[in-house]
Design a protein around this motif. Structure first.
Motif, mmCIF file in Angstrom:
data_model
loop_
_atom_site.group_PDB
_atom_site.id
_atom_site.type_symbol
_atom_site.label_atom_id
_atom_site.label_comp_id
_atom_site.label_asym_id
_atom_site.label_seq_id
_atom_site.Cartn_x
_atom_site.Cartn_y
_atom_site.Cartn_z
ATOM 1 N N ALA A 40 -1.920 -5.523 -11.645
ATOM 2 C CA ALA A 40 -1.348 -4.782 -10.524
ATOM 3 C C ALA A 40 -2.440 -4.240 -9.605
ATOM 4 C CB ALA A 40 -0.473 -3.645 -11.038
ATOM 5 N N SER A 91 2.828 1.183 -11.945
ATOM 6 C CA SER A 91 3.278 1.449 -10.576
ATOM 7 C C SER A 91 2.188 2.113 -9.754
ATOM 8 C CB SER A 91 4.525 2.339 -10.609
ATOM 9 O OG SER A 91 5.591 1.705 -11.286
ATOM 10 N N SER A 124 3.607 -12.011 0.064
ATOM 11 C CA SER A 124 3.068 -11.853 -1.282
ATOM 12 C C SER A 124 3.903 -10.884 -2.101
ATOM 13 C CB SER A 124 1.615 -11.376 -1.225
ATOM 14 O OG SER A 124 0.786 -12.354 -0.621
ATOM 15 N N TRP A 125 4.337 -9.785 -1.480
ATOM 16 C CA TRP A 125 5.174 -8.806 -2.188
ATOM 17 C C TRP A 125 6.481 -9.426 -2.652
ATOM 18 C CZ3 TRP A 125 4.450 -4.491 2.005
ATOM 19 C CH2 TRP A 125 3.187 -3.902 1.845
ATOM 20 N N ARG A 180 1.533 -13.944 -9.341
ATOM 21 C CA ARG A 180 2.400 -13.649 -8.205
ATOM 22 C C ARG A 180 3.203 -12.374 -8.465
ATOM 23 N NH1 ARG A 180 3.411 -18.641 -5.400
ATOM 24 N NH2 ARG A 180 1.369 -19.704 -5.366
ATOM 25 N N SER A 181 3.489 -11.648 -7.408
ATOM 26 C CA SER A 181 4.324 -10.462 -7.525
ATOM 27 C C SER A 181 5.720 -10.850 -7.999
ATOM 28 C CB SER A 181 4.410 -9.764 -6.164
ATOM 29 O OG SER A 181 5.401 -8.762 -6.176
ATOM 30 N N ASP A 210 6.857 -9.285 -14.807
ATOM 31 C CA ASP A 210 5.502 -9.569 -14.341
ATOM 32 C C ASP A 210 4.720 -10.256 -15.453
ATOM 33 O OD1 ASP A 210 3.168 -9.682 -12.903
ATOM 34 O OD2 ASP A 210 3.103 -7.556 -12.408
ATOM 35 N N THR A 230 -0.723 0.094 -8.013
ATOM 36 C CA THR A 230 -0.508 -0.429 -6.666
ATOM 37 C C THR A 230 -0.909 0.598 -5.616
ATOM 38 O OG1 THR A 230 1.295 -1.824 -7.467
ATOM 39 C CG2 THR A 230 1.222 -1.396 -5.113
ATOM 40 N N ARG A 245 -4.305 -7.393 -7.861
ATOM 41 C CA ARG A 245 -3.395 -8.136 -6.990
ATOM 42 C C ARG A 245 -3.199 -7.391 -5.677
ATOM 43 N NH1 ARG A 245 1.369 -9.969 -10.216
ATOM 44 N NH2 ARG A 245 1.988 -7.786 -10.183
ATOM 45 N N GLU A 246 -3.001 -6.070 -5.748
ATOM 46 C CA GLU A 246 -2.820 -5.293 -4.523
ATOM 47 C C GLU A 246 -4.102 -5.273 -3.700
ATOM 48 O OE1 GLU A 246 -0.831 -2.959 -1.691
ATOM 49 O OE2 GLU A 246 -0.082 -4.142 -3.386
ATOM 50 N N GLY A 288 6.827 -12.328 -3.727
ATOM 51 C CA GLY A 288 6.566 -13.336 -4.753
ATOM 52 C C GLY A 288 6.100 -14.666 -4.217
#
Length: 275
Positions: A89, A198, A232-233, A248-249, A268, A201, A92-93, A235
């Motif tokens: 997480a 969470s 991207s958010w 991937r999201s 995820d 992110t 990726r962000e 997916g």
């Protein structure tokens, strides 16, 4: 009536602060230097920051190292799978947001900047409290037109430090950051790392936006997300294939699962293993 307006207007902020756990910022000694960092700022997210905007003007490429865990964080998050969720997480962000301005290349390639991130501490989420909060929220949501805040107990938190190092080994940006979940804005998930996942992110956005804008993060960001970030958010494929290293999201499926309190691992599937 008019004299009571300031109190009414400040009520959401009061409730948020009151229903928020405490998560102190921690350092682990991994940054190239801590001397550049400024004073701690922020209310919900607390951070000490450093940014060299002039040095970033010539930066075109970045690469992202795997997230590492300091001793305190390892002690609190013992499962490899849970650490991988947090690490994925985070990076990726960072990867998706940095793609707004820089070209993100694989770690094996040379780059103008290297991003290094360390999770310094994790406050586990109480799964029983999260489960009760989810049940109460879903139950009341079926009969009431407004949402019910999460129970202000058993809230988790996350502390992280990160830096951007140039090819000469000089620190060009750094952040020591911490945030705890609150009962107003953070939905409960039945997982010991539900809140940390969470909040990862939130950190990723704060740190990467600082690099993209060349400015310290603001308490209120009113800027609209770019098209590639939205994709991207949801997916979709990221702008740069290097971001696929972090999976991937889960997109809308993950959003729906989160509203029902499902553990993040249900939707995820991390590609990266944390160090």
């Amino acid at each position: 009536m008019l004299t009571s307006f300031p109190r009414v207007a400040s009520l959401p902020l009061i409730l948020t602060v009151a229903g928020c756990a405490s998560m102190p910022a921690k350092t682990s000694g991994t940054l190239a230097t801590y001397q550049n960092l400024g004073e701690q700022k922020g209310m919900l997210s607390k951070s000490r920051n450093y940014i060299d905007p002039n040095a970033l003007l010539s930066v075109k490429t970045v690469r992202i190292a795997p997230v590492a865990f300091a001793e305190d964080a390892l002690y609190r998050v013992k499962k490899d799978e849970d650490r991988a969720l947090i690490a994925t997480a985070l990076n990726r962000e960072i990867c998706v947001t940095l793609s707004d301005k820089f070209q993100v290349v694989p770690l094996i390639e040379a780059a103008d900047l290297t991003i290094r991130t360390v999770v310094t501490d994790v406050m586990p989420t109480d799964m029983t409290a999260a489960g009760v909060s989810t049940a109460v929220t879903l139950g009341t949501g079926a009969v009431l037109p407004i949402g019910v805040p999460r129970l202000p107990v058993g809230l988790g938190g996350l502390a992280v430090e990160a830096e951007a190092i140039d090819q000469a080994g000089i620190q060009r940006a750094a952040m020591v950051w911490a945030r705890a979940a609150n009962s107003i804005t953070d939905k409960p998930r039945v997982s010991e790392v539900g809140d940390a996942y969470s909040l990862a992110t939130n950190f990723g956005n704060d740190f990467s936006r600082m690099l993209v804008t060349g400015k310290e993060p603001q308490a209120l960001d009113l800027s609209l997300p770019s098209g590639q970030r939205v994709q991207s958010w949801l997916g979709g494929a990221p702008k740069y294939t290097a971001c696929d290293d972090f999976g991937r999201s889960p997109g809308l499926v993950g959003v729906v699962a989160g509203k029902f309190g499902a553990p993040p691992e249900w939707t995820d599937k991390p590609q990266q293993r944390a160090e």
